[in-house]
Enzyme design. Sequence first.
Site, mmCIF file in Angstrom:
data_model
loop_
_atom_site.group_PDB
_atom_site.id
_atom_site.type_symbol
_atom_site.label_atom_id
_atom_site.label_comp_id
_atom_site.label_asym_id
_atom_site.label_seq_id
_atom_site.Cartn_x
_atom_site.Cartn_y
_atom_site.Cartn_z
ATOM 1 N N SER A 1 45.869 31.651 -29.481
ATOM 2 C CA SER A 1 46.951 31.903 -28.529
ATOM 3 C C SER A 1 47.373 33.373 -28.486
ATOM 4 O O SER A 1 47.617 33.918 -27.395
ATOM 5 C CB SER A 1 48.152 31.017 -28.861
ATOM 6 O OG SER A 1 47.777 29.651 -28.820
ATOM 7 N N GLU A 48 53.625 34.064 -38.401
ATOM 8 C CA GLU A 48 52.609 33.345 -39.160
ATOM 9 C C GLU A 48 52.908 33.491 -40.648
ATOM 10 O O GLU A 48 53.041 34.594 -41.157
ATOM 11 C CB GLU A 48 51.218 33.895 -38.844
ATOM 12 C CG GLU A 48 50.102 33.272 -39.661
ATOM 13 C CD GLU A 48 50.081 31.752 -39.581
ATOM 14 O OE1 GLU A 48 50.022 31.099 -40.647
ATOM 15 O OE2 GLU A 48 50.129 31.221 -38.450
ATOM 16 N N ASP A 70 53.427 25.320 -32.082
ATOM 17 C CA ASP A 70 52.128 24.704 -32.373
ATOM 18 C C ASP A 70 51.925 24.577 -33.881
ATOM 19 O O ASP A 70 51.018 25.160 -34.456
ATOM 20 C CB ASP A 70 51.034 25.589 -31.744
ATOM 21 C CG ASP A 70 49.632 25.104 -32.060
ATOM 22 O OD1 ASP A 70 49.472 23.898 -32.308
ATOM 23 O OD2 ASP A 70 48.701 25.934 -32.070
#
Length: 284
Positions: free
Chosen positions: A100, A118, A164
Site C-alpha cells: 500500500s 509500522e 489493514d
Amino acid sequence: MLAYRHAFHAGNHADVLKHLVLVAVLRHMAQKEKGFRVVDTHAGAGGYSLEGRYARQKAEYAAGIERLYDAADLPPALADYVAQVRAFNGDGALKQYPGSPAIARMLLRPQDQLRLFELHPTDHRILASFMADAPNVQVAMKDGFESLKSQLPPTTRRGVVLIDPPYEIKTDYTRTLAALREALERFADACVVIWLPQLQLLESRQLPQRLKATADKHAKKGWLNARLTVAQADARGFGMLGSSVFVANPPHTLHEQLAPCLPLLARTLGEGHGQHALEKSTHA
C-alpha cells in the site's frame, strides 16, 4: 504480535482486492486540486520481492496478481491497478509487488501527504529506507491505531485512512472497530478503507455488521462493502476463505467501478469456489 510478515502473502487474492479498491479511491481523491492526506496504520515494508524466500514459501501471488498480470480486456479499475503493479516492475516480468505505501507513493501528488505506521522493526527499517527520499512522507515505528488521533483531521479536511491489521490476535477486531469510530468522530468526511479476512471465527463474521452499524451512525456518505471468496474451509473449518474491503464515505463512483471487477476476480482467483458480493448504503 510482531511475528507477522506480509511478505509471505504479498500479491495474493487479498492484496488484489485491497489494492484494487485503494487505487480507485486515490484516483478519485486526486480529481480535485486540493491536497489530501493518506494514513496507513499497518504499512508493512512498502514493497516485496516475489523472488525472496518469504514470498516463495507459499507463492500465494501465483493464485493472485500473477493470474492478472498479463491479462487483456480487464475492466478499467482492475486494469488501472494492474498497471500500477507493472509500473513497480518497470513494465517487465513480475518480480516485485507494491504494498500500500508504494501504491500511494506512485499515485500521490506534490500537494498530498502520506503518513505510514509500522511496528515490526525489520519492516519499519525497510519501509523507512524505501521512503527516505519521498517528499511529504512520514514513517513512524508507532502503533497505527493509537496514532490516528494525531493525524485526523488533516488541515485540508480531505483524507483517506487505510486500516489493514493482520488480525492474528482477537483484539485487532475490536481495535479496528474502535479505530473506525474514532476516525469518523474526529473527521466525519474521512474515507476509511478497512481490509478484513473472511474466516470462520465469530469475530470475523461479526465485524462487517459492526462496521456497517458504526458507519450508518457516523459516516456522512454511507458505506460500501466488497467481498471476494476464493476457497472453502478445510475439514476442521479452518483457513481463510477470502476477504472483504469495507469503505466508509466511499467515492460515489466506487460501486460502479467495482461491479464488473468482482465477478472476474471470483472466476479468475476462485479455484472453482469463487463468490463475490458488493453492498452499499448511502444512509448516514
